[in-house]
Design an enzyme around this catalytic site. Structure first.
Site, mmCIF file in Angstrom:
data_model
loop_
_atom_site.group_PDB
_atom_site.id
_atom_site.type_symbol
_atom_site.label_atom_id
_atom_site.label_comp_id
_atom_site.label_asym_id
_atom_site.label_seq_id
_atom_site.Cartn_x
_atom_site.Cartn_y
_atom_site.Cartn_z
ATOM 1 N N GLU A 119 6.469 49.877 93.800
ATOM 2 C CA GLU A 119 6.945 49.409 92.437
ATOM 3 C C GLU A 119 8.323 48.412 92.510
ATOM 4 O O GLU A 119 9.278 48.710 93.377
ATOM 5 C CB GLU A 119 7.564 50.614 91.657
ATOM 6 N N ARG A 345 5.536 62.070 103.814
ATOM 7 C CA ARG A 345 6.416 61.258 103.451
ATOM 8 C C ARG A 345 7.611 61.323 104.588
ATOM 9 O O ARG A 345 7.782 62.731 104.965
ATOM 10 C CB ARG A 345 7.257 61.161 102.259
ATOM 11 N N LYS A 355 17.718 55.820 94.011
ATOM 12 C CA LYS A 355 18.291 54.692 93.675
ATOM 13 C C LYS A 355 19.403 55.068 92.715
ATOM 14 O O LYS A 355 20.344 54.264 92.581
ATOM 15 C CB LYS A 355 17.118 54.083 92.888
#
Length: 651
Positions: A119, A345, A355
């Site tokens: 994204e 992950r 973020k």
């Protein structure tokens, strides 16, 4: 000229004379970071060997016990595996065996097509490096191709800077996208399929608010029975009419959205009538104001995979439950069906990757920006000087399974350190310089010295520096008062200067009365001592350059900043950046800069291909460094990549 002076001249290779075979040869003591004579290193290694033997004996006893127990059970004793650092990294290993090999064998087709679908709403971090390596590497290993697809379905969060940074990062890691595509390329096709899904009575327009939807899905913690929204009872014609009204801007955001009619009774939440389209009053960076509605990830992702003929859709385990809805939608619309599989992950402890938190660090000016070398965004790791090849080795060393991996920063740094050890040249750098005037060095002042860039890799070549009567050493390499356990420079004590004609002995020093700091050291050659116990780095006055050195440590004091007393911001390490404004680098730096990148690998595969961070070197006895992007022709700024050896206290 005395015999000693003749020896020294040979050492300096004056007039291309051969090197004196009796001159001391220096080697690096990797435990202490010091350059010492072979004899001194031999003594130290002997002591360490004794200690290692004791530890081995303990392990052998344990192995005997284990082997005996195994024999009693009828099993063969296990062989001891070699240490990881002794085994060369096979960067293809994770595709040859284990999870990814099993994934390919589930669908052993050719050609293979994969995709990396970020994204474009933020900068990639170290965890994304694993996703890039897996998706691009899997396709490359099997002779296929990988798309770079931007999942740009949320115009409220997307910015052009992220598109550019993501593509640049992929190429820096050494991968070339087969094609660069955008989910927005397919907006019309996606819309047409949404109408088809409505026509199949498998989608409906819903007007429920968040509280109503939560209740339909079982309420708080699933306390009540699940039930389907009443809007699901609308006719196909009514749903189609409302959906077109959504498209034409007749609804405001959150007044209506399209939901897939899945199976509200299924135990998987990803089948509870997920949203397919929502109204957003925001122009898109590529399509402008053409669309008032935008597809969701759950509707877009599987269909774009289908459009691009993806054979193996590889994603992280947070999407395990989504596999059911992924397959449901493709089957319902009778389109080509890719195979989705999920891997664990990668994350790092001792830092933050979200973020929101990274933005707060930037906004509060705690760090220099999103690419501050203390952060673990990939643009920050790159600026710090970490080579792309080291990142790929790190991912391969960890391997790929379905388990999430949280790794300590020191583990990441171990891989970087091993990689740099064999791939970058050596130079002399002094962080906190203090001048040493060698009073009897007139005959050698300005003499050229040929120095190899690496004692282990002759292919790196060599360079010339000039020996001068005044040299600079690091302030930490001098003590005003000597002691028996100290082996560097002190009054009346001898120490070797790397590659210098003779060791030097300090005779006196002067101090600043105000600060108490030593301002100058006087010394003479010690022509009698052939092999001093320790050698230190130095920088001469001819050809050396002043530079600013930024030594980076971990940004946070603990392994879990989120759990720190007073909140994560109270865990900031005040010593995370230590600046040495008056450091000195030897003249060989210009040659290293001219020949960058060091090494030529991954996205830095040829001469001149790489930014300033590709100018990497080992500062002997100090650390590994790279040139910072803020450097100019007049000012050199260096960032510490990693220390020469691991800080044991942090592990």
């Amino acid at each position: 000229m005395t015999d000693a002076v003749v020896d020294a001249a040979a050492k300096l290779q004056l007039a291309d004379a051969p090197v004196d075979p009796n001159a001391p040869k220096l080697v690096l003591d990797e435990e202490t970071g010091e350059m010492v004579s072979k004899g001194e290193l031999k003594k130290r290694m002997a002591k360490r060997a004794k200690k290692a033997i004791k530890e081995k004996n303990k392990d052998d006893k344990k192995n005997v016990v284990a082997a005996t127990a195994a024999a009693q059970d009828g099993a063969a004793p296990k062989k001891q595996n070699p240490k990881p650092e002794d085994v060369p990294v096979d960067t293809q290993a994770m595709f040859k065996q284990g999870f990814l090999n099993d994934v390919y064998n589930e669908r052993p087709v050719k050609p293979v097509f994969t995709r990396f679908p970020p994204e474009p709403n933020g900068f990639l971090h170290i965890g994304h490096a694993k996703a890039i390596a897996i998706n691009f590497g899997f396709a490359r290993y099997h002779g296929g191709n990988c798309y770079l697809r931007f999942d740009d379905t949320n115009p409220e969060a997307e910015e052009e800077i992220y598109f550019t940074a993501i593509e640049d990062t992929v190429r820096w890691l050494g991968f070339t996208p087969y094609k660069i595509t955008y989910s927005s390329d397919n907006f019309q096709k996606l819309y047409d399929l949404a109408e088809k899904l409505i026509g199949l009575d498998k989608a409906y327009v819903c007007h429920c608010n968040d509280d109503e939807i939560k209740l339909q899905r079982g309420g708080e913690k699933g306390a009540s029975p699940r039930f389907r929204c009443k809007h699901a009872e609308q006719s196909v014609e009514e749903n189609l009419h409302k959906f077109r009204d959504m498209r034409d801007g007749k609804y405001k955001p959150r007044e209506a959205f399209l939901r897939m009619k899945q199976d509200i009774t299924d135990g998987n939440p990803q089948m509870w009538d997920l949203a397919a389209y929502r109204v957003l009053d925001k122009p898109h960076h590529r399509t402008g104001s053409k669309w008032k509605i935008y597809p969701t990830y759950d509707f877009t992702h599987c269909l774009c995979d289908s459009f691009e003929g993806i054979t193996h859709s590889l994603c992280t385990t947070e999407f395990v439950l989504s596999r059911v809805s992924y397959e449901w939608l493709n089957k319902s619309l009778e389109v080509y069906e890719p195979m989705q599989r999920e891997y664990g992950r990668l994350s790092l402890s001792g830092t933050v990757l979200s973020k929101r938190k990274l933005k707060e660090l930037v906004d509060r000016k705690i760090v220099r920006g999103w690419d501050d070398p203390r952060l673990y965004t990939l643009i920050a790791v790159r600026r710090r000087g970490v080579p792309p090849g080291a990142i790929l080795e790190f991912v391969n060393e960890l391997g790929v399974t379905t388990s999430n991996t949280i790794i300590q920063i020191v583990r990441f740094e171990q891989t970087i350190r091993r990689y740099l050890e064999r791939t970058v040249p050596r130079l002399m750098l002094v962080l906190d310089p203090v001048p040493v005037v060698i009073e009897d060095a007139d005959e050698f002042d300005g003499s050229e010295l040929t120095v190899p860039f690496s004692s282990k890799n002759a292919a790196m070549g060599d360079h010339k520096i000039k020996f001068t009567k005044t040299v600079y050493i690091d302030r930490s390499d001098f003590r005003e008062v000597d002691s028996k356990d100290y082996f560097r420079l002190a009054p009346g004590k001898t120490v070797g200067l790397l590659q210098a004609p003779f060791p030097i002995k300090a005779t006196s020093f002067t101090k600043d009365e105000t600060t108490g700091k030593v301002t100058e050291i006087r010394a003479v050659f010690d022509r009698e001592t052939k092999k001093p116990k320790t050698f230190i780095q130095w920088v001469g006055t001819d050809g050396s350059r002043k530079c600013e050195v930024r030594v980076y440590n971990q940004l946070f004091k603990s392994e879990n900043p989120a759990g720190a007393e007073g909140g994560w911001l109270s865990d900031i390490n005040p010593e995370s950046e230590v600046v040495y404004p008056d450091a000195l680098i030897e003249s060989g730096f210009e040659e290293v800069k001219r020949r960058a990148p060091w090494p030529e690998a991954a996205g830095e595969s040829e001469l001149g291909k790489g930014g300033p961070e590709s100018v990497r070197f080992q500062a002997m006895r100090v650390a590994y460094f790279a040139l910072d992007k803020e450097s100019t022709d007049d000012k050199i700024i260096l960032n510490r990549i990693v220390s020469l050896k691991e800080d044991k206290e942090k592990n």
